[in-house]
Each structure stands twice: as structure tokens, then as C-alpha cells.
Design a protein around this motif. Sequence first.
Motif, short mmCIF file in Angstrom:
data_model
loop_
_atom_site.label_atom_id
_atom_site.label_comp_id
_atom_site.label_asym_id
_atom_site.label_seq_id
_atom_site.Cartn_x
_atom_site.Cartn_y
_atom_site.Cartn_z
N ILE A 279 51.00 63.05 7.61
CA ILE A 279 50.51 64.07 8.20
C ILE A 279 49.63 64.91 7.64
CG2 ILE A 279 50.88 65.98 9.65
CD1 ILE A 279 51.96 63.61 11.15
N CYS A 280 48.27 65.22 7.79
CA CYS A 280 47.38 65.77 6.85
C CYS A 280 48.07 67.46 7.00
CB CYS A 280 46.01 65.87 7.51
SG CYS A 280 44.85 66.91 6.91
N PRO A 281 48.09 67.90 5.63
CA PRO A 281 48.66 69.33 5.56
C PRO A 281 47.85 70.31 5.66
CG PRO A 281 48.39 68.25 3.46
CD PRO A 281 48.08 66.94 4.29
N LEU A 282 46.31 70.02 5.59
CA LEU A 282 45.37 70.90 6.19
C LEU A 282 45.30 70.88 7.64
CD1 LEU A 282 42.57 69.93 3.59
CD2 LEU A 282 43.86 71.79 3.67
N CYS A 283 45.21 69.90 8.59
CA CYS A 283 44.91 70.05 9.88
C CYS A 283 45.73 69.48 10.72
CB CYS A 283 43.57 69.45 10.20
SG CYS A 283 43.48 67.85 10.08
N SER A 284 46.94 68.88 10.27
CA SER A 284 48.16 68.26 10.95
C SER A 284 47.56 66.83 11.56
CB SER A 284 48.81 69.22 12.08
OG SER A 284 49.25 70.42 11.43
N ARG A 303 42.88 58.84 4.45
CA ARG A 303 41.82 59.86 5.07
C ARG A 303 42.46 60.11 6.30
NH1 ARG A 303 37.04 59.11 2.54
NH2 ARG A 303 36.71 56.99 1.44
N CYS A 304 42.23 61.28 6.69
CA CYS A 304 42.53 62.34 7.67
C CYS A 304 41.84 61.57 9.02
CB CYS A 304 42.52 63.56 7.58
SG CYS A 304 42.33 64.58 9.00
N VAL A 305 42.22 61.27 10.15
CA VAL A 305 41.54 60.73 11.17
C VAL A 305 40.68 61.57 11.91
CG1 VAL A 305 42.98 58.85 11.84
CG2 VAL A 305 43.28 60.98 13.09
N ALA A 310 36.45 64.84 4.38
CA ALA A 310 36.84 66.10 3.65
C ALA A 310 38.22 66.11 3.28
CB ALA A 310 36.53 67.51 4.37
N HIS A 311 39.31 65.54 4.18
CA HIS A 311 40.54 65.58 4.04
C HIS A 311 41.09 64.15 3.62
CE1 HIS A 311 40.85 68.87 7.46
NE2 HIS A 311 40.30 69.02 6.26
N VAL A 312 40.90 63.89 2.18
CA VAL A 312 41.03 62.74 1.42
C VAL A 312 42.12 62.90 0.38
CG1 VAL A 312 40.04 60.76 0.13
CG2 VAL A 312 38.58 62.22 1.87
ZN LIG Z 1 42.70 66.73 8.19
#
Ligand SMILES: [Zn+2]
Length: 332
Positions: A279-284, A303-305, A310-312
Motif C-alpha cells: 500500500i503506497c504510504p503517500l497516497c494509500s 510502482r503505485c498504480v 512519482a511514487h516508486v
Molecule cells: Zn502513491
Amino acid sequence: MFELKLKVFNTLFDVLKEDLAVNRAYDCLKVICSASVDALNAQNEEPITYTRYQLKLIIDGQQSVASIDSKDLGKWMSDKKLSAYLDLVITKHTKKFEEIGYIPVVKTNETVGGKGNERIYWLDIAEYTPVKNEEIHEPDDEFISYERVDPSQVKLSWFYRLIFKNGEIQNRSLRGLILFIIIFGSLIFWALYVCTFALVLVREGQSFTSLDLLFMLCLFGFSYLSYKYWAKPIWNLPEHRVIKAPMTFISLNEDHADIEMYRDRERNQLTRVTRFRGICPLCSAEVVLRDGKSDHNLPLVGRCVESPFAHVYSFDRVMMTGYLLTVGKKGF
Ligand SMILES: [Zn+2]
């Protein structure tokens, strides 16, 4: 209080409908919020509560909860994840809640967990207090933990389903040998076929038409594609330990999967089809493994979907963790 609650929940529901996202916390919040709005509209001020089991049943369907235990449910969703996502939504749409003077909050019961003491979640409101900017980013933002999706959830193509038993195969077994023969046999067969084709063309040298040229180009094109997307990744598997599964491995209605080679307790080499996710800690949103090339010099990165460039995150298969690779470009 009744009017205020309805106003806050309505605002939240509008925001959620408008600002679509692909992640569990979003789905859970939408379910709870929609039910809370409905209840308030029906003059019922009692909080509408949900257990994790109920939420998963609504979101992922009957099959997903058939054999789930409380530990997996805990991993699936927590009040921390719900609150983190809700905070993100509020930060993004501060103005709307500032006007009302109240923000939605996720509440949970005090329980030690276990059978009979199920954790429940509901929505409530709290007075809005502006947060200072420096409080938004925590060091936690830069670390991610990965989990493996249950192999039974990854659908294989019919052909590999015959070879992989429950998505797993022992390298030194009859099935492993069959897979090895199929993979390298088809490579050799293809090379022979291309050679024969070229030889036949050379013999018929005089009547070389543009149709023959087209055939040749198709043949080379296909050879190149199958080398790049099928033979090379499989060749890299023993060294890289995890690769993206070539398209032929997975069923058509499956987006993607990973192939992992590992050793079990008896030190047998095993190959399995699985899927790593975080789970992306920046945007969930969901983080999945993708090719790291071109922007990062790594074979695989998370990679964040929602924000794949940017969220790598890096990917450590053993620790099942990673850290943010795009430091300095951090943002939503
Ligand atoms: Zn993200």
C-alpha cells in the motif's frame, strides 16, 4: 449535531464519488460513508458500524472471505490505514470541511481482538483544527512493506495450470522437467524453424517476392518479441529470483503476476506464480511490481498504480520492504 453530521458525511461522500481511487481504504470508507448517510436520511442517528469481515464481504465478495482468518483480516485493513486515507482526503479537500468547521473521523472500539471481540469501525465527526504543514509528512512516508497475494488468487492460463500445481512447481520434479523441456524445446524448435525458412528462401532465390520479405520481417519480429518478453525474463529468473510473469503464463482476464523462485525448509528449489503488493504510504493506493528500467536502474521496482512515476519504491524480496526511490520529488 444531527444536521452537522449529515452535512459532513454528505460532503465526504461527494468527495469520494468525485475523487475516485483504487485502494481498499477508499472502498471501505465509501461503504461506511454511504450507509451512514442513508441512516441519517432515515432519521437514525445511531452510528453505523462495520466489522472488517463485513467490509471485505461487501468489497471483495463471498469467495474472498470463505477461508480468511482474523490475522489476514488485520492485515487487510486497520483503523490506521482508514484514518491515514481519510486524512489524505481531508488534506486534499480542506476547504470544504473548513467551511463546515467539522471533519469526519474513523472511530473504532477498544478490543484486544480474537473471536467474539471483533473490531468494528464507524464514522463520526470532530471539530476542525488546522494542521501545520510540517506535520503532514512523517518519515514513515518513505517506507513500504510488501505482501504476497495468495497463489490461489492468481489465475494461470490453461496450459500452465496443467503444469503448476496450486500455482507452484518443484524444480527437480517431473513437472519441473516438463516445464524445462517445453521452454527450451520450443526455443530450439523456433530457432530450427527460422533456419529452415531462411534456407528455403535462399534456394528459391530467383523468385524472391515482397510477400516473402513480409514473412521474413514477421518472423524476425515475432522472434524478437518472444525473446524479449518470454525467453529473457525466464532466463533471468534463477538470478533475479523474482520476475514479471510473461503474458502466456497468466489467464487473459488477469492484469499481471510475478514468478518467484525460492527455497523451502527442506532446501528444495521451488518456482511459484504469485503477486507482490503493497500500500503506497503517500497516497494509500496499491503498489505493484513493474519494470524499473528507464527511470531507475533496477530490474523490478514497486510502482503505485495511481502515480507510477512519482511514487516508486525499491523491492527487497527477503525483508518484503522497500523505500521511496523518488526522494526530493515527493508529493501527491
Ligand atoms: Zn502513491
